[in-house]
Scaffold this active site. Structure first.
Site, mmCIF file in Angstrom:
data_model
loop_
_atom_site.group_PDB
_atom_site.id
_atom_site.type_symbol
_atom_site.label_atom_id
_atom_site.label_comp_id
_atom_site.label_asym_id
_atom_site.label_seq_id
_atom_site.Cartn_x
_atom_site.Cartn_y
_atom_site.Cartn_z
ATOM 1 N N GLY A 15 0.775 -1.234 0.000
ATOM 2 C CA GLY A 15 0.000 0.000 0.000
ATOM 3 C C GLY A 15 0.804 1.281 0.000
ATOM 4 C CB THR A 16 4.341 2.050 0.106
ATOM 5 O OG1 THR A 16 4.894 1.157 -0.869
ATOM 6 C CG2 THR A 16 4.367 1.395 1.470
ATOM 7 C CB SER A 17 3.905 3.523 -4.562
ATOM 8 O OG SER A 17 4.216 2.224 -5.027
ATOM 9 N N GLY A 18 1.278 3.720 -5.976
ATOM 10 C CA GLY A 18 0.462 3.236 -7.083
ATOM 11 C C GLY A 18 -0.946 2.846 -6.689
ATOM 12 C CE1 TYR A 151 2.988 -8.758 -12.579
ATOM 13 C CE2 TYR A 151 1.789 -8.796 -14.659
ATOM 14 C CZ TYR A 151 1.934 -8.328 -13.367
ATOM 15 O OH TYR A 151 1.019 -7.416 -12.872
#
Length: 250
Positions: A15-18, A151
Site C-alpha cells: 500500500g505504499t505507492s500506485g 508474470y
C-alpha cells in the site's frame, strides 16, 4: 463523501505507492481503518502520512510468512476482525523465453502466488463472516505480452485462486473477486518500462492500443476495488473485473 466503510477494518498489502496507495486512501476517505504493508520503512511512513490518521503501516514482505503473521498480529492488537482485504502486493520483470532464470521465476511466484495464498489463508481467523476479499490480478493473465510470460502465468494463477476460494469460503459467505488492471500510471510501471523518455514512449504506444485511448490512473482501479469490497457488490462473487479501457476485449 460516501461512508460505505465507516467503522470497517480494511487491509491493503503493498500500500505504499500506485494502486495500493490510491486504494488505501479511498478506503480511509470512506471511513475505514486501514492497515497497509510495504517493504521499505521510509515509503511506508510517507504513505501513512499521505493517507491520514485512519492508516496504520506494518513493514513486511508478503512473500515471507513471518511478515504476514506480524501484519495480522498488528491488526488483532487494535481490532477484533477484518471486513475487507485487498491483496495487492505483487510485481514482475521482463525476460523472453530463453532468458528466464530460476531466480526470476521464484521471486515472481513467491510474491504473486505464494504471497497471495498465505496472505488470504492467514487472514481467515480474523475475517468476519460475510467479509470481502479482492485479489489484484492483471490483464496480462488473459492475454499474451512479449517477454512477460512468468508474470502473466502468476497472474493467471491469481485469477483462478478467486474461482476456487469462493467454494472453499461459501459457508462463511466470504466473497472473493479479482480486479484486473490494464496499463496503469504507477511508479512500478515506469520502472518496468525503463523510466524517463523510454517509459513515456512505451506508454504512448500502448495507449494507442487501448480503446479508451489512454492509460489508466490508480484512482480508477481503486474505485473498482471499493465497489467489489462494498455491499453494493453483495451478489458479485468470483468475477474478474477488467479495468483496462477495453484492451482485452478486442
Amino acid at each position: 463523501m460516501s461512508t460505505r466503510f465507516e467503522n470497517k477494518v480494511v487491509v491493503v498489502t503493498g500500500g505504499t505507492s500506485g494502486i495500493g496507495l490510491s486504494t488505501a486512501k479511498a478506503f480511509a476517505d470512506e471511513g475505514a481503518s486501514v492497515f497497509i504493508t510495504g517493504r521499505r520503512q521510509d515509503a511506508l511512513d510517507a504513505a501513512v502520512a499521505a493517507i491520514g490518521p485512519r492508516a496504520t503501516g506494518v513493514r513486511g514482505d508478503m512473500s515471507v510468512l513471518a511478515d504476514i503473521d506480524r501484519l495480522y498480529d498488528a491488526v488483532q492488537q487494535r481490532h477484533g476482525q477484518i471486513d475487507a482485504l485487498f491483496v495487492n502486493a505483487g510485481g514482475g520483470s521482463f525476460a523472453p523465453l530463453g532468458a528466464i532464470t530460476e531466480d526470476q521465476y521464484q521471486q515472481t511466484f513467491d510474491t504473486n502466488v505464494k504471497g497471495v495464498i498465505f496472505t488470504v489463508q492467514k487472514a481467515l481467523p480474523l475475517l468476519r463472516d460475510g467479509a470481502a476479499i479482492v485479489l489484484n490480478a492483471s490483464t496480462a493473465g488473459s492475454s499474451g505480452t512479449p517477454a512477460f510470460s512468468v508474470y502473466s502465468a502468476s497472474k493467471a494463477a491469481v485469477r483462478n485462486l478467486a474461482r476456487t476460494w469462493i467454494l472453499d469460503l461459501k459457508d462463511r459467505h466470504i466473497r472473493v473477486n479479482a480486479v484486473s488492471p490494464g496499463v496503469t500510471e504507477t511508479p512500478g510501471l515506469n520502472t518496468a518500462f525503463g523510466g524517463g523518455a523510454q517509459a513515456e514512449g512505451t506508454k504512448a504506444y500502448l495507449a494507442g492500443l487501448i480503446p479508451a485511448g489512454r492509460v489508466g490512473q490508480p484512482e480508477e482501479i481503486a474505485k473498482a476495488v471499493l465497489f467489489l469490497a462494498s455491499e453494493e457488490a453483495s451478489f458479485v462473487n468470483g468475477v474478474e473485473l477488467f479495468v483496462d479501457g477495453g484492451q482485452v476485449q478486442i
